[in-house]
Scaffold this active site. Structure first.
Site, short mmCIF file in Angstrom:
data_model
loop_
_atom_site.label_atom_id
_atom_site.label_comp_id
_atom_site.label_asym_id
_atom_site.label_seq_id
_atom_site.Cartn_x
_atom_site.Cartn_y
_atom_site.Cartn_z
CG ASP A 102 -42.53 -0.58 -36.97
OD1 ASP A 102 -42.82 -0.85 -35.78
OD2 ASP A 102 -41.38 -0.69 -37.43
CG ASP A 104 -38.24 1.63 -32.96
OD1 ASP A 104 -37.92 2.69 -32.41
OD2 ASP A 104 -38.69 0.65 -32.33
CG ASP A 383 -38.01 -0.70 -40.25
OD1 ASP A 383 -36.87 -1.14 -40.04
OD2 ASP A 383 -38.93 -0.79 -39.41
#
Length: 545
Positions: A102, A104, A383
């Protein structure tokens, strides 16, 4: 100060116990007579002189306190490395050929200054666009108020007035007494299963905040509640939740967050050199890399050029932006579209996912068909436990790695002497309470009540070391949090940042620790605060369980 008071409480009326070896064995070791007291349905008579129960209990307390003090050797509080990777399942990196990321809070980590910016802009939207009272503007962002993984009760109503409650029992900005919580939930701490948030944590009656970006939203919800309650203004909690959610969403949809970061990359993006080091090492060892992110290409491109360099795209075999996760992982409707070098959409049919190209939207089913990357040879890092990891593990059998930035701070807390001493004594005191509760005379019961009070104080001390409102994101008292349970279920590995990979050889095998079940652990000492230190069997401790 609080911890120090708890750790030095001694009854002034009790003389210090003798220090002879014989007495030590008598106080600390198992006692046949003491065991007999715990057998129901039996009674015994004895001509032996009666023991002063109060003096006996305090002597056991003092002896246990000395034993616990001696049990923590120098340096034990510095055993956890914040850069450690922890395993929920066995993972052999030698078998992993493809690494996915990912963007961010995975490839790009952001400074806490971003949270305040998101909060301030969302608060401004709430007042200007949704016409909320101007008084809310007096509430500044509280950096350490919220914690990831909390549940928020969207529509809990109490008469008179309306209140909204965090599962951790905080109303507005103040703690809620247990008695009030019991009233809210019909006389029980239990929340019925049908009221708990769905699989992706999105209601309908409970919302679980699982993403790092949600910290400003939780804080704004709390201060808005606090304003209405403090000023005795009636309001609809469902409307408040939706309005705050929309206001925070506008910060993202209108591109404010992207603009702030791109205008000052140095202020908001942290540890970018470590991102470069990880990608370079993986590619140098022949690994294939891909990126799947919900962020737009222009934003990712600017950040990656800052962290990795202008040729960052050469590191990746496949790049997918605006993927619309989690739908990307569980839907097969949206086709891939290609972007040109300027970020404009192209109309051609996608028959392959080529290196150096940028793709938008799409779905995992086409991704698997076009790449052939399947199963445990793929390791994807993200996250968000639901949007990034859950479907990949449960539906597709990929390996998953959770990025948990909070782990670094929590590890530092666990490494402190205060935490080690408080937790170890808390465990010892709990064991002592469990063993000594057989003493039912009034004087003994007063002693036990003192111990119970001290136990609650110790629990508060260990909680406040992490977050005064909500404690650790991983544990609540003796139980894992809901976030922690989801983390164990949806991630094979978890770590503070992807830079932790730099500490391990790419043929390294991660083995999960065998944590004892309740019926497997004869001693609480097997679960010391360090999480990894095993203490030699101590004959003196056998009376605890």
């Amino acid at each position: 100060c609080f911890a120090r008071l708890a750790s030095t409480r001694v009854s002034p009326s009790v003389p210090p116990p003798p220090s002879s070896p014989n007495h030590r064995l008598q106080v600390v070791g198992k006692k046949r007579g003491e065991d007999s007291l715990g057998v129901s349905g039996r009674s015994y008579s004895s001509t032996a002189p009666k023991v002063d129960s109060k003096a006996y209990l305090w002597s056991r307390y003092n002896e246990m306190k000395r034993l616990v003090h001696d049990l923590i050797p120098p340096g034990v509080c510095n055993l956890l490395n914040p850069s450690t990777i922890y395993a929920n399942n066995e993972v052999n990196l030698d078998e992993v050929d493809i690494y996915g990321f990912d963007y961010d809070y995975t490839l790009a980590l952001y400074s806490s200054a971003l949270d305040a910016m998101i909060y301030n802009k969302a608060r401004e939207f709430l007042i200007q666009h949704y016409k909320y009272p101007q008084g809310i503007s007096r509430y500044d962002y509280i950096p350490n108020f919220a914690a990831r993984g909390l549940h928020y009760d969207i529509q809990k109503v109490s008469s008179p007035g309306v209140i909204v409650v965090f599962m951790s029992r905080v109303l507005g900005l103040r703690p809620v007494p247990d008695e009030e919580v019991l009233q809210l939930y019909g006389g029980t701490h239990h929340v019925p299963l049908h009221q708990v948030s769905g699989f992706y944590g999105k209601g309908p009656k409970m919302k679980q905040f699982m993403d790092v970006f949600s910290l400003p939203e939780m804080t704004l919800l709390a201060v808005a509640n606090d304003f209405f309650i403090s000023n005795d203004i009636e309001y609809d909690p469902v409307h408040l939740y939706k309005d705050v959610s929309d206001a925070v969403g506008m910060v993202h949809i209108k591109g404010y967050m992207y603009k702030w970061i791109m205008q000052d990359l140095e202020k908001y993006i942290i540890r970018g050199d470590e991102t470069y080091a990880v990608l370079h090492r993986l590619v140098s060892n022949g690994k294939k890399l891909f990126l799947i992110t919900n962020s737009p290409f222009s934003f990712v491109d600017k950040g990656m050029k800052y962290m990795v360099g202008k040729d960052w795209r050469e590191f990746f075999d496949v790049i997918i932006v605006q993927a619309d996760k989690p739908h990307f992982f569980n839907d097969c409707v949206k086709p891939f579209r290609r972007l040109d070098s300027n970020g404009d959409l192209q109309w051609d049919k996608i028959n392959s996912l080529d290196k150096g190209q940028i793709y938008k939207q799409g779905n995992l089913f086409d991704f698997l068909r076009l790449t052939g990357w399947r199963g445990s040879k793929v390791l994807y890092f993200g996250d968000h436990l639901y949007s990034d990891l859950a479907d990949l593990m449960l539906r597709h059998g990929w390996r998953t790695g959770a990025i948990v930035p909070e782990l670094e701070m929590e590890t530092k807390v666990v490494n402190t002497e205060q935490y080690a001493q408080s937790l170890t004594w808390l465990q010892a005191l709990t064991g002592l309470l469990e063993r000594m509760q057989m003493h039912r005379d009034p004087e003994s019961q007063k002693v036990l009540q003192d111990w119970l009070k001290e136990r609650e104080e110790l629990r508060a001390v260990t909680k406040n070391l992490f977050n005064p409102q909500f404690g650790s994101i991983f544990r609540t008292c003796h139980n894992p949090t809901y976030f922690s349970r989801r983390l164990c279920r949806f991630s094979d590995l978890y770590m503070a940042s992807i830079s932790c990979l730099l500490n391990y050889d790419l043929s390294y095998t991660f083995y999960p620790r065998r944590t004892p079940l309740q019926h497997e652990a004869p001693l609480w000492m097997d679960q010391l605060c360090t999480g990894c230190m095993k203490t030699p069997f101590l004959e003196e401790m056998t009376h605890i369980r």
